[in-house]
Design a protein around this motif. Structure first.
Motif, PDB file in Angstrom:
ATOM      1  N   GLY A  85      -7.219  -8.919   2.156  1.00 21.40           N
ATOM      2  CA  GLY A  85      -5.847  -9.155   2.621  1.00 21.40           C
ATOM      3  C   GLY A  85      -5.211 -10.333   1.913  1.00 21.40           C
ATOM      4  O   GLY A  85      -5.855 -11.357   1.670  1.00 21.40           O
ATOM      5  N   ALA A  86      -3.937 -10.191   1.594  1.00 22.42           N
ATOM      6  CA  ALA A  86      -3.158 -11.293   1.030  1.00 22.42           C
ATOM      7  C   ALA A  86      -2.558 -12.096   2.188  1.00 22.42           C
ATOM      8  O   ALA A  86      -2.898 -11.873   3.362  1.00 22.42           O
ATOM      9  CB  ALA A  86      -2.061 -10.727   0.134  1.00 22.42           C
ATOM     10  N   LEU A  87      -1.688 -13.032   1.875  1.00 22.81           N
ATOM     11  CA  LEU A  87      -0.945 -13.751   2.923  1.00 22.81           C
ATOM     12  C   LEU A  87       0.506 -13.309   2.844  1.00 22.81           C
ATOM     13  O   LEU A  87       1.443 -14.118   2.861  1.00 22.81           O
ATOM     14  CB  LEU A  87      -1.104 -15.266   2.745  1.00 22.81           C
ATOM     15  N   GLY A  88       0.690 -12.022   2.734  1.00 21.42           N
ATOM     16  CA  GLY A  88       1.995 -11.396   2.603  1.00 21.42           C
ATOM     17  C   GLY A  88       1.720  -9.961   2.218  1.00 21.42           C
ATOM     18  O   GLY A  88       0.582  -9.494   2.335  1.00 21.42           O
ATOM     19  N   ASP A  89       2.748  -9.254   1.738  1.00 20.09           N
ATOM     20  CA  ASP A  89       2.534  -7.865   1.322  1.00 20.09           C
ATOM     21  C   ASP A  89       1.960  -7.798  -0.088  1.00 20.09           C
ATOM     22  O   ASP A  89       2.198  -8.678  -0.922  1.00 20.09           O
ATOM     23  CB  ASP A  89       3.867  -7.100   1.357  1.00 20.09           C
ATOM     24  N   GLY A  90       1.238  -6.713  -0.354  1.00 24.97           N
ATOM     25  CA  GLY A  90       0.729  -6.469  -1.695  1.00 24.97           C
ATOM     26  C   GLY A  90      -0.007  -5.149  -1.709  1.00 24.97           C
ATOM     27  O   GLY A  90      -0.358  -4.600  -0.654  1.00 24.97           O
ATOM     28  N   GLY A  91      -0.235  -4.621  -2.905  1.00 17.43           N
ATOM     29  CA  GLY A  91      -0.984  -3.382  -3.044  1.00 17.43           C
ATOM     30  C   GLY A  91      -1.427  -3.211  -4.477  1.00 17.43           C
ATOM     31  O   GLY A  91      -1.079  -4.018  -5.354  1.00 17.43           O
ATOM     32  N   ALA A  92      -2.233  -2.181  -4.722  1.00 14.40           N
ATOM     33  CA  ALA A  92      -2.668  -1.893  -6.090  1.00 14.40           C
ATOM     34  C   ALA A  92      -3.039  -0.422  -6.194  1.00 14.40           C
ATOM     35  O   ALA A  92      -3.400   0.208  -5.198  1.00 14.40           O
ATOM     36  CB  ALA A  92      -3.878  -2.750  -6.479  1.00 14.40           C
ATOM     37  N   VAL A  93      -2.926   0.089  -7.414  1.00 12.01           N
ATOM     38  CA  VAL A  93      -3.418   1.433  -7.713  1.00 12.01           C
ATOM     39  C   VAL A  93      -4.550   1.291  -8.711  1.00 12.01           C
ATOM     40  O   VAL A  93      -4.416   0.581  -9.717  1.00 12.01           O
ATOM     41  CB  VAL A  93      -2.313   2.330  -8.320  1.00 12.01           C
ATOM     42  N   GLY A 110       0.818  -1.206   0.000  1.00 11.78           N
ATOM     43  CA  GLY A 110       0.000   0.000   0.000  1.00 11.78           C
ATOM     44  C   GLY A 110       0.854   1.260   0.000  1.00 11.78           C
ATOM     45  O   GLY A 110       0.488   2.268  -0.611  1.00 11.78           O
ATOM     46  N   THR A 111       1.969   1.202   0.704  1.00  7.85           N
ATOM     47  CA  THR A 111       2.880   2.353   0.710  1.00  7.85           C
ATOM     48  C   THR A 111       3.333   2.649  -0.714  1.00  7.85           C
ATOM     49  O   THR A 111       3.302   3.801  -1.172  1.00  7.85           O
ATOM     50  CB  THR A 111       4.120   2.041   1.588  1.00  7.85           C
ATOM     51  N   ASP A 112       3.755   1.597  -1.416  1.00  7.80           N
ATOM     52  CA  ASP A 112       4.183   1.779  -2.807  1.00  7.80           C
ATOM     53  C   ASP A 112       3.029   2.256  -3.678  1.00  7.80           C
ATOM     54  O   ASP A 112       3.236   2.997  -4.641  1.00  7.80           O
ATOM     55  CB  ASP A 112       4.732   0.470  -3.371  1.00  7.80           C
ATOM     56  N   PHE A 155      -4.465   1.051  -2.748  1.00  6.38           N
ATOM     57  CA  PHE A 155      -4.965  -0.030  -1.889  1.00  6.38           C
ATOM     58  C   PHE A 155      -3.791  -0.810  -1.309  1.00  6.38           C
ATOM     59  O   PHE A 155      -2.786  -1.020  -1.992  1.00  6.38           O
ATOM     60  CB  PHE A 155      -5.844  -0.999  -2.688  1.00  6.38           C
ATOM     61  N   SER A 156      -3.948  -1.258  -0.072  1.00 10.79           N
ATOM     62  CA  SER A 156      -2.994  -2.181   0.560  1.00 10.79           C
ATOM     63  C   SER A 156      -3.673  -3.533   0.700  1.00 10.79           C
ATOM     64  O   SER A 156      -4.870  -3.598   0.999  1.00 10.79           O
ATOM     65  CB  SER A 156      -2.614  -1.658   1.951  1.00 10.79           C
TER      66      SER A 156
END
Ligand SMILES: Cc1ncc(COP(=O)(O)O)c(C=O)c1O
Length: 374
Positions: A191-199, A62-64, A182-183
């Motif tokens: 929620g994923a089972l790790g990090d992830g995000g989207a624009v 989400g930060t990215d 989005f995070s």
């Protein structure tokens, strides 16, 4: 019997969806394709369709998502970006990672989201964008934010990290500005089972730039068109997110039912309950109450086996790393008052309604024992 109710239970969701998730991860593991492949492409189009936007671009967090959205919109050094201090530090960190200068404004005390009147007052000749945060799953007052932003030619990047599936006056959040971040951190509504995000974006040229930025600025392999990043979504997370997306609406409905149950069970106590605009669909990423007795109440609940959280105890402008923003103590009074008094109660789709009753009874006990004066 001892009670044990945690703030959030991620294993419960995995257990409920285990057959589907295990099938999805097995499919990816045997495919031989692990980063930016068919699962990511499928998730992007399914998530874009869910939001009702032109495109969604998967990134690493989400930060990215905030950082890349700002950069894709051409924001960088010399530009000011207005947001709130009552948020996850990531919102502000991402603005600085883009090279821009965060300008922090106060929140509306009732909704904990950006106060549009403060937004207008903070605009300077260098302001380029605003990042409203849909905190706790409740939409910011977007009509007012959009009106101010349009009047001053500002870009809008919605921070939807806590609001997957929320609606503002019938409109899906994430579809209201120039881009939305989005995070998919595991605790999030999606929620994923790790990090992830989207624009998410309705602007094709912004989506195209995002796809360059997330992978070294490459338009073609090994040739960078722009200075980029390594911010890719992996195939395992995308496959898991495709499963989770199919259940998002049902899970948000479960959260809303639990929130209504809390509302009813806690009515009449000297605490402030979440206030949602009647024509919004808040998705209760967190169920946040407010009381001057926050710390003592948390201790009381902990002693009864009930976990709570504080989102967030120290507003961004009061954190050591952000002293350079020059935002003095006392300068954001609604933010600082909220940080001293907010308390997040257990909330996740698999929380049992009877657990809400147990928690509410424990809170009633607290006020019974302390004379009900908050
Ligand atoms: C409001 C908000 N913005 C941004 C983020 C950053 O997301 P991530 O942790 O995936 O980088 C989060 C989550 O931590 C968040 O709650």
């Amino acid at each position: 019997m001892t009670t044990s109710i945690s703030l959030v239970d991620l294993k419960a969701a995995y257990r409920r969806l285990q057959t589907e998730i295990d099938a999805a991860t097995a499919r990816v593991m045997s495919s031989g394709w692990y980063i930016l492949g068919p699962e990511v492409a499928a998730f992007e189009s399914e998530f874009a369709a869910y939001l009702g936007v032109e495109q969604a671009v998967g990134v690493a967090s989400g930060t990215d998502a905030v950082l890349l959205a700002l950069r894709a919109l051409g924001i960088g050094p010399g530009d000011e970006v207005i947001t709130v201090a009552h948020t996850a530090v990531a919102t502000v960190a991402a603005i600085e990672l883009a090279g821009a200068t965060p300008r922090l404004v106060d929140i509306d005390a009732a909704t904990y989201t950006l106060d549009p009147a403060q937004l207008a007052a903070a605009i300077t000749s260098r302001t380029r964008a605003v990042v409203p945060v849909h905190l706790y799953g409740a939409p910011a007052d977007m009509d007012a934010v959009l009106a101010v932003a349009h009047a001053h030619g500002l870009l809008i990047v919605e921070d939807c990290a806590q609001a997957h599936g929320a609606r503002y006056r019938g409109r899906m959040v994430g579809a209201l500005g120039d881009a939305a971040a989005f995070s998919f951190y595991p605790t999030k509504n999606l929620g994923a089972l790790g990090d992830g995000g989207a624009v998410a974006t309705n602007r094709p040229e912004v989506a195209e730039r995002l796809r360059l930025l997330r992978q070294y600025g490459w338009r073609e392999r090994y040739v960078s068109d722009v200075t980029g990043y390594n911010s890719r979504l992996d195939e395992l997370q995308a496959a898991i997110l495709r499963v989770r997306l199919r259940h998002l609406d049902a899970e948000n409905t479960a959260r809303r039912r639990l929130a209504a149950r809390y509302d009813a069970a806690l009515a009449g106590l000297p605490i402030t309950l979440p206030t949602a605009r009647a024509d919004d669909r808040a998705v209760y990423h967190l169920y946040v109450i407010r009381t001057a007795a926050r710390d003592a109440l948390a201790v009381h609940l902990r002693a009864r086996g009930i976990g709570t959280g504080v989102h967030y105890p120290v507003p961004v402008h009061r954190q050591p790393a952000y002293a350079h923003l020059g935002c003095d103590p006392g300068s954001l009074p609604a933010t600082e008052a909220a940080a001293a008094e907010v308390l997040s109660l257990p909330m996740y789709p698999d929380l049992l309604p009877t657990a809400v009753d147990t928690i509410a009874a424990a809170i009633r006990d607290y006020y019974g024992a302390t004379g009900a004066n908050g």
